[in-house]
Scaffold this motif. Structure first.
Motif, short mmCIF file in Angstrom:
data_model
loop_
_atom_site.label_atom_id
_atom_site.label_comp_id
_atom_site.label_asym_id
_atom_site.label_seq_id
_atom_site.Cartn_x
_atom_site.Cartn_y
_atom_site.Cartn_z
N MET A 280 0.81 -1.22 0.00
CA MET A 280 0.00 0.00 0.00
C MET A 280 0.85 1.26 0.00
N SER A 281 2.12 1.16 0.41
CA SER A 281 2.96 2.35 0.49
C SER A 281 4.42 1.92 0.51
N GLY B 213 8.01 2.75 -15.15
CA GLY B 213 9.23 2.94 -14.38
C GLY B 213 9.21 2.39 -12.98
N LEU B 214 8.11 1.68 -12.60
CA LEU B 214 8.03 1.16 -11.24
C LEU B 214 8.39 -0.31 -11.15
N ASP B 215 8.64 -0.96 -12.30
CA ASP B 215 9.00 -2.38 -12.33
C ASP B 215 8.00 -3.21 -11.55
N THR B 216 6.71 -2.90 -11.72
CA THR B 216 5.67 -3.62 -11.01
C THR B 216 5.54 -5.03 -11.56
N TRP C 11 -4.06 25.92 -2.26
CA TRP C 11 -2.68 26.14 -1.84
C TRP C 11 -1.75 25.55 -2.89
N GLU C 12 -0.76 26.32 -3.34
CA GLU C 12 0.30 25.84 -4.22
C GLU C 12 1.61 25.91 -3.44
N ILE C 13 2.32 24.80 -3.32
CA ILE C 13 3.47 24.71 -2.42
C ILE C 13 4.76 24.87 -3.19
N ALA C 14 5.55 25.85 -2.83
CA ALA C 14 6.85 26.07 -3.46
C ALA C 14 7.82 24.95 -3.11
N GLY C 15 8.67 24.60 -4.08
CA GLY C 15 9.72 23.61 -3.84
C GLY C 15 9.24 22.18 -3.75
N THR C 16 8.10 21.88 -4.35
CA THR C 16 7.53 20.53 -4.23
C THR C 16 7.26 19.93 -5.60
N SER C 17 7.17 18.62 -5.63
CA SER C 17 6.85 17.90 -6.86
C SER C 17 5.69 16.95 -6.63
N HIS C 18 5.14 16.44 -7.72
CA HIS C 18 3.95 15.59 -7.68
C HIS C 18 4.15 14.38 -6.76
N ALA C 19 5.33 13.82 -6.78
CA ALA C 19 5.73 12.76 -5.84
C ALA C 19 7.12 13.12 -5.34
N ASP C 20 7.53 12.56 -4.21
CA ASP C 20 8.81 12.99 -3.64
C ASP C 20 9.44 11.89 -2.80
N LEU C 21 10.54 12.24 -2.14
CA LEU C 21 11.29 11.25 -1.37
C LEU C 21 10.45 10.64 -0.27
N HIS C 22 9.60 11.44 0.37
CA HIS C 22 8.78 10.89 1.45
C HIS C 22 7.88 9.78 0.94
N GLN C 23 7.45 9.86 -0.29
CA GLN C 23 6.55 8.86 -0.85
C GLN C 23 7.29 7.59 -1.28
N ILE C 24 8.46 7.75 -1.89
CA ILE C 24 9.18 6.59 -2.42
C ILE C 24 10.08 5.94 -1.37
N GLY C 25 10.44 6.70 -0.32
CA GLY C 25 11.21 6.13 0.78
C GLY C 25 12.52 5.50 0.34
N TYR D 180 13.22 3.33 -1.75
CA TYR D 180 13.25 2.77 -3.09
C TYR D 180 13.57 3.82 -4.16
N GLU D 181 14.18 4.93 -3.76
CA GLU D 181 14.49 5.99 -4.70
C GLU D 181 15.35 5.49 -5.86
N ASP D 182 16.32 4.65 -5.58
CA ASP D 182 17.25 4.22 -6.62
C ASP D 182 16.58 3.41 -7.72
N MET D 183 15.49 2.74 -7.40
CA MET D 183 14.83 1.90 -8.41
C MET D 183 14.20 2.74 -9.51
N LEU D 184 13.99 4.04 -9.27
CA LEU D 184 13.39 4.89 -10.29
C LEU D 184 14.36 5.19 -11.42
N GLY D 185 15.66 5.17 -11.14
CA GLY D 185 16.65 5.43 -12.18
C GLY D 185 16.67 6.86 -12.68
N CYS D 186 16.31 7.82 -11.84
CA CYS D 186 16.26 9.22 -12.27
C CYS D 186 17.67 9.82 -12.30
N PRO D 187 17.93 10.77 -13.19
CA PRO D 187 19.28 11.33 -13.34
C PRO D 187 19.71 12.21 -12.18
#
Length: 434
Positions: free
Chosen positions: A1-2, A113-116, A267-281, A283-290
């Motif tokens: 679930m998360s 990109g999630l290798d589900t 509310w529009e939050i500065a410095g934020t993205s649609h998903a972030d480190l708190h969400q992926i925990g 498993y950040e490396d599995m995303l393969g982002c540059p």
């Protein structure tokens, strides 16, 4: 679930149970004036996950009903991940609803990109437990969500919330679920009259379509659809919380901006993205982002938004208003106006952008995967820019602490989160050798 573990529920006097929920749902067509016409019915058996206080004395009276997100091809509790600390300490009950077809049948998802692993449907993973589930298609998803929401308010002895005194219900959903709740707010909230408030987190400019029988909604169509605002004649509050990714990129929310009212807050939050480190925990490396994914502080703002929405729905107080993120519309493509560090100006301000140590963005340039576009970026700030702001790490920490207290005083983060927010500071990045 998360991907990120939540609080220890048992240690906080909570329990978790899963239930099958059966009923009859309707599908609808709509006219230009947002009036619904029922055009068919079908049976369904979906599932809900319940995380609730065991004792009514621990319960604050509010059930948070999350439209589970299916963008990965299976159910995910995106907003529970962000809100869990406030849910548990505040004594909320939380219910995640498998509202959509893909949550029951599984599918390839829409982000990649999630290798589900395949298959992704619950019955394929555990036939003995889930074979009885049945979803007639996303033409019925809105009425399934409303029907389940109504059932959660009718608490009897043999009920998932038995023993709790339910006084309010708040609907929440992130990303694809937020697009569904945009449509739900405009077409179904007044029809069902089930929820006392709605938290729409990271929506696109348009809402989700009414769907089809026997299949899931093609979410890609939302990004090409006409922008829509939230209707202003609702008698319940609607709270919209957006990241930089949602305001620009193909989400295009800047085309659907609308002023605050006594029933709408944005509310529009500065410095934020649609998903972030708190969400992926972890498993950040599995995303393969540059670049490292976004390390912004939207979780703290979302917890504050839920806290305010609960008070708003109860008639106690309204949330503070916030300015939008500043845009430069002079070119062919809208851009954020940025400060000397490179962070967006305007919007809801958290300490990581008011006392910055990094460049936090929700807009990623270059040719990257769709999943990396959603997770934004965190890049080093120019050493000379940091040196112009701070003489040493202690000055940085002083200013970061001041920014924390200002955000709390403004109502954009909660005092209960102060210690966690202070622990998020990065004094190790400040100094001439950094």
């Amino acid at each position: 679930m998360s991907a990120t573990p939540g609080p220890n529920l048992a240690a906080h006097g909570f329990r978790e149970n899963e239930y099958a929920v059966s009923g009859v749902a309707a599908r609808f067509e709509t006219s230009g004036d947002r009036e619904l016409t029922e055009v068919g019915k079908d049976t369904f058996t979906t599932r809900i996950l319940v995380r609730r206080p065991i004792d009514d004395a621990r319960f604050n009276g509010t059930v948070v009903v999350e439209w589970l997100n299916v963008s990965s091809g299976s159910d995910a509790a995106a907003d529970y991940t962000y809100l869990a600390e406030e849910l548990v300490r505040g004594g909320f009950a939380w219910v995640g609803v498998s509202a959509q077809y893909t949550g029951i049948t599984g599918g390839p998802g829409s982000v990649g990109g999630l290798d589900t692993p395949s298959p992704t449907g619950p019955a394929a993973k555990d036939p003995e437990r889930y074979t009885g589930l049945h979803h007639p298609g996303d033409a019925y998803c809105y009425d399934i969500f409303g029907t389940v929401g109504a059932a959660l308010r009718t608490v009897g002895a043999d009920h998932p919330l038995a023993g709790l005194t339910v006084r309010r219900s708040l609907a929440v959903g992130e990303s694809q679920s937020a697009m569904a709740l945009t449509t739900y707010a405009n077409l179904f909230a007044g029809y069902h009259r089930v929820h006392d408030g709605i938290l729409i987190h990271s929506r696109a400019a348009a809402g989700m379509s009414l769907g089809e029988v026997g299949r899931g909604i093609d979410i890609d169509q939302v990004f090409d659809a006409e922008p829509t605002t939230i209707r202003t004649d609702l008698d319940i509050p609607v709270f919209i919380v957006q990241t930089e990714t949602d305001v620009l990129t193909n989400f295009r929310f800047h085309l659907s901006r609308q002023p605050d009212t006594d029933r709408i807050r944005v509310w529009e939050i500065a410095g934020t993205s649609h998903a972030d480190l708190h969400q992926i925990g972890p498993y950040e490396d599995m995303l393969g982002c540059p670049t490292p994914v976004n390390r912004g502080q939207q979780r703290f703002v979302l917890r504050a938004a839920l806290h305010h929405l609960d008070a708003w729905a109860a008639g106690r107080s309204q949330p503070p208003s916030a300015p939008p993120l500043e845009l430069d519309l002079s070119g062919a493509t809208p851009q954020f106006v940025v400060d000397d560090i490179g962070n967006a100006r305007g919007g809801v301000r958290t300490p990581c952008v008011e006392a910055p140590s990094q460049v936090l963005s929700g807009v990623v340039g270059g040719e990257v995967s769709r999943i990396c576009l959603l997770f934004g970026s965190t890049t080093p700030a120019a050493p000379e820019a940091l040196a112009a702001r701070y003489t040493d790490p202690s000055e940085y920490l002083r200013r970061y602490g001041e920014a924390t207290d200002l955000a709390i005083a403004a109502g954009f983060v909660l005092a209960d989160d102060r210690e966690e927010l202070l622990a998020d500071a990065r004094p190790d990045l400040i100094g001439p050798d950094r």
